[in-house]
Design an enzyme around this catalytic site. Structure first.
Site, PDB file in Angstrom:
ATOM      1  N   LYS A   1      -7.742   6.369 -19.520  1.00  0.00           N
ATOM      2  CA  LYS A   1      -8.003   6.940 -20.833  1.00  0.00           C
ATOM      3  C   LYS A   1      -6.759   6.863 -21.723  1.00  0.00           C
ATOM      4  O   LYS A   1      -6.279   5.771 -22.012  1.00  0.00           O
ATOM      5  CB  LYS A   1      -8.524   8.364 -20.669  1.00  0.00           C
TER       6      LYS A   1
ATOM      7  N   ASP B   1      -6.882  19.010 -14.779  1.00  0.00           N
ATOM      8  CA  ASP B   1      -7.184  17.664 -15.265  1.00  0.00           C
ATOM      9  C   ASP B   1      -6.719  17.611 -16.718  1.00  0.00           C
ATOM     10  O   ASP B   1      -7.306  18.236 -17.601  1.00  0.00           O
ATOM     11  CB  ASP B   1      -8.686  17.402 -15.162  1.00  0.00           C
TER      12      ASP B   1
ATOM     13  N   TYR C   1     -16.505  17.298 -15.987  1.00  0.00           N
ATOM     14  CA  TYR C   1     -16.849  15.882 -16.109  1.00  0.00           C
ATOM     15  C   TYR C   1     -17.858  15.527 -15.014  1.00  0.00           C
ATOM     16  O   TYR C   1     -17.715  15.931 -13.856  1.00  0.00           O
ATOM     17  CB  TYR C   1     -15.584  15.044 -15.998  1.00  0.00           C
TER      18      TYR C   1
ATOM     19  N   ARG D   1       0.840  -1.196   0.000  1.00  0.00           N
ATOM     20  CA  ARG D   1       0.000   0.000   0.000  1.00  0.00           C
ATOM     21  C   ARG D   1       0.876   1.247   0.000  1.00  0.00           C
ATOM     22  O   ARG D   1       0.585   2.239  -0.666  1.00  0.00           O
ATOM     23  CB  ARG D   1      -0.934   0.024   1.208  1.00  0.00           C
TER      24      ARG D   1
END
Length: 387
Positions: free
Chosen positions: A207, A182, A109, A56
């Site tokens: 993406k 972004d 978005y 982690r």
């Protein structure tokens, strides 16, 4: 200068192949292995090998990807997460406190809007939408002493508005806020916001970074090491990290990003020309068009104009839904940035969460994620769908 430092100063395509990883000293493996391990043997109490104790906190496969995306964004540190929204939430919790405020795009978005409006607002972070294509509108939305983040997408999703990153950095910094960009639509190949004054870059690596529709992930990149320490703490404490296999896939995608993006852009430009001439299309929205209101800014801060485009059809929502249903080479689906072309109706799909709000998108709008297939086949498919 080390070999890695030299590579980090090389051209984009070279960095995309080599940054973040040196061939394994034991085996010579040129690709980072998938370290499918949760824990690591320590050489005595606190004697960590390479800083690894628990996956982690850090994993070598993830470290390689984080180094690579930081190099491509020309930042100092990169961070990989389980999704783009996990990256966004971790960033917000790291930087903001209840009672503070953020400015967000007025055509953000849908998932980002939902995060701010339904999750962070309940936690105590307020927000105001503003037209990020207008620095003065953003300045007017800033609340002195309260605004911590100015959050922009450029190009925005799905209306492809363009934000002047340098101008908005000045607006944010004058108010004592940080500029978050972004960069998902542009990718690091087309735009590097940190070099234009942004403080943090956000990606949905699902993406263009991953590029093959086979991984879900997110990333943050920063240039300030003090800011990096805050994110490091929250990334570990909140735990929404990218797993080793997801990190491997996203890193693999980075290696071909430049050649894929050039093909995405080539095909998008061909489709824009076709759609502009089609009688069933009432408007084409693409930053590469000279009449686009953000064209000059995009030409200044982007290498090319991207593989995303939107268009509106005569006949309203019914016609838009019909076009989406009739397409065959274009796959009807959400997401974007993969090698395959996608078509979607934002009002019913990716942006359903903003229906009825000031961020609602036009009902006759169709969004295309233009893939790397034959441009002739894509044009023929749209011709059939629009007829």
């Amino acid at each position: 200068m080390s070999t890695q430092e030299h590579r980090n100063k090389s051209g984009f395509e070279t960095r995309a192949i080599h940054a973040g990883y040196e061939p394994d000293p034991t085996t010579g493996a040129v690709i980072p292995p998938i370290y499918a391990t949760s824990t690591y043997k320590q050489d005595g109490v606190g004697g960590l090998r390479g800083g690894y104790e628990y996956s982690r906190s850090a994993n070598p496969t993830r470290t390689a990807f984080e180094g690579a995306i930081a190099a491509l964004e020309e930042g100092e540190r990169g961070f990989a997460f389980a999704s783009g929204l996990a990256a966004e939430d971790t960033l917000i919790r790291a930087l903001c406190r209840p009672g503070q405020h953020a400015v967000i795009p007025d055509d953000a978005y849908g998932g980002t809007f939902r995060l701010f409006d339904k999750v962070e607002k309940v936690w105590g972070l307020d927000h105001s939408p503003a037209a990020v294509s207008d620095p003065e509108a953003v300045r007017a939305a800033v609340r002195p002493g309260e605004t911590k983040l100015v959050w922009v997408e450029t190009p925005t999703n799905p209306l492809l508005n363009i934000a002047d990153i340098e101008a908005l950095a000045s607006v944010a910094h004058e108010a004592g806020a940080l500029l978050v960009v972004d960069n998902t639509f542009a990718s690091p190949y087309l735009q590097q916001p940190l070099t234009l004054g942004a403080d943090v870059v956000v990606h949905s690596t699902t993406k263009y970074v991953g590029g093959h529709s086979d991984v879900v992930g997110g990333a943050l990149v920063v240039r300030d090491l003090e800011l990096a320490e805050q994110i490091t703490f929250h990334q570990n404490s909140m735990g929404a990290v990218a797993g080793p296999f997801d990190s491997f896939l996203a890193h693999r995608g980075l290696k071909t990003l430049a050649v894929r993006m050039d093909r995405h852009c080539d095909n998008a430009e061909r489709l824009v020309a076709f759609l502009q001439a089609h009688p069933a299309v009432s408007q084409v929205i693409y930053p590469g068009l000279p009449e686009h209101p953000g064209h000059d800014v995009a030409a200044r801060q982007m290498r090319r104009y991207g593989g995303m485009l939107s268009f509106r059809v005569a006949g309203g929502e019914a016609k838009a839904l019909d076009v989406c249903a009739r397409a065959e080479v274009f796959t009807l689906g959400e997401s974007l940035g993969g090698v395959e072309s996608l078509i979607e109706h934002p009002g019913r799909m990716t942006h359903a969460s903003v229906a009825g709000t000031e961020l609602e998108v036009p009902a006759d709008l169709i969004r295309l994620s233009v893939g790397i297939e034959s441009a002739e086949d894509l044009i023929a498919d749209l011709e059939r769908a629009l007829s």
